[in-house]
Scaffold this motif. Sequence first.
Motif, mmCIF file in Angstrom:
data_model
loop_
_atom_site.group_PDB
_atom_site.id
_atom_site.type_symbol
_atom_site.label_atom_id
_atom_site.label_comp_id
_atom_site.label_asym_id
_atom_site.label_seq_id
_atom_site.Cartn_x
_atom_site.Cartn_y
_atom_site.Cartn_z
ATOM 1 N N ARG A 34 0.775 5.162 0.427
ATOM 2 C CA ARG A 34 -0.129 6.200 0.932
ATOM 3 C C ARG A 34 0.662 7.207 1.764
ATOM 4 O O ARG A 34 1.870 7.061 1.944
ATOM 5 C CB ARG A 34 -1.234 5.580 1.786
ATOM 6 N N ARG B 80 -2.842 5.247 -3.035
ATOM 7 C CA ARG B 80 -3.652 6.428 -2.716
ATOM 8 C C ARG B 80 -3.250 7.531 -3.687
ATOM 9 O O ARG B 80 -2.124 8.035 -3.636
ATOM 10 C CB ARG B 80 -3.417 6.845 -1.271
ATOM 11 N N TYR C 271 -0.666 10.753 -11.314
ATOM 12 C CA TYR C 271 -1.626 9.683 -11.081
ATOM 13 C C TYR C 271 -2.372 9.284 -12.356
ATOM 14 O O TYR C 271 -2.731 8.106 -12.533
ATOM 15 C CB TYR C 271 -2.614 10.066 -9.970
ATOM 16 N N THR D 245 -8.510 5.757 -4.064
ATOM 17 C CA THR D 245 -7.506 4.692 -4.010
ATOM 18 C C THR D 245 -7.642 3.765 -5.211
ATOM 19 O O THR D 245 -8.719 3.225 -5.475
ATOM 20 C CB THR D 245 -7.647 3.868 -2.718
ATOM 21 N N THR E 132 0.854 -1.184 0.000
ATOM 22 C CA THR E 132 0.000 0.000 0.000
ATOM 23 C C THR E 132 0.888 1.230 0.000
ATOM 24 O O THR E 132 1.770 1.364 0.859
ATOM 25 C CB THR E 132 -0.912 0.025 1.243
ATOM 26 N N LYS F 157 -2.107 -1.287 -3.698
ATOM 27 C CA LYS F 157 -3.048 -0.201 -3.428
ATOM 28 C C LYS F 157 -2.285 1.122 -3.460
ATOM 29 O O LYS F 157 -1.242 1.255 -2.804
ATOM 30 C CB LYS F 157 -3.705 -0.379 -2.052
ATOM 31 N N THR G 184 5.374 10.186 1.913
ATOM 32 C CA THR G 184 4.801 8.966 1.350
ATOM 33 C C THR G 184 5.388 7.738 2.031
ATOM 34 O O THR G 184 6.599 7.671 2.286
ATOM 35 C CB THR G 184 5.067 8.899 -0.165
ATOM 36 N N THR H 167 -1.686 10.914 -2.680
ATOM 37 C CA THR H 167 -0.399 10.900 -1.994
ATOM 38 C C THR H 167 0.576 11.850 -2.679
ATOM 39 O O THR H 167 0.628 11.925 -3.916
ATOM 40 C CB THR H 167 0.178 9.466 -1.992
#
Length: 267
Positions: free
Chosen positions: A20, A95, A105, A81, A18, A93, A25, A98
Amino acid sequence: MGKMEPKSLLNSDWKGITIRGGNKTKCIAKNVYYNSDSTSTETISDLFNHFLKSGKNEFESLIMSLLVKYGVTSVKLRGKTLIFKLEDNRSVKVRLTTNSIVNNYEEIIRMVVQNYLKTRRFAINKMLENKSGDIIFNSSHEESGIHFENGIYYFNLMGERGEVFGIDDNTLEKDIINTIIDDYDGMIDYDKVYEIININPNGYEPGNYEKVLFKISLTIGEKNVSVISPDDDLEMMLKEKVDDHNEAIENLSKGVSYVKKEDKKGV
């Protein structure tokens, strides 16, 4: 689960990661252990370094290295997410808000989706070549994915949200079923099935935790296709498709010429 440096995950196996955090980060890994396969480690390390040199940060480089080396078998967007699963069943995963991810993204989503669509197309082609087996379509609305287990292909279908990312699962579902029907030269059994499912995990008071599952079941030679909870339009399309197919087969057996009906728009 524990915090890991992205580069340290290159020579490790893990069940899930994950990414996040806010200003700082973090990469949280689950079930991590060292991978002794030096060849595999060297390959993904080279990819990681390549992306670093191209200007990506270490978190972006980790994600992109995994996408180059592994196929993606499912995609889910839950809030902010992004969740995707690799072909070896490991999950990632991310986020999207972040700090280390937010600027790129959209590129990450694009790469994940492109990988997934390519991996899925290969699996579908292989599935269609097989003349037997079970296929189950399930509308999950938030996840698009394909999973093969014990001779059964499971499709999770994303709703309208998927079309924003170029994932049109509704059309795909119809195309697959139409292809299987068109490639079969025998009669097809169509059935509406209702099942009562106990969704109480502890087994207490089952009457309060039951739901009725409705599905369309098609027996197409040695293939069994199940469509769980179809909407009215899909149910009608499937019934008409099967009726037209069976009518054509009956007419051929009687020596009667048959003109195939045009499919309705959107099918």
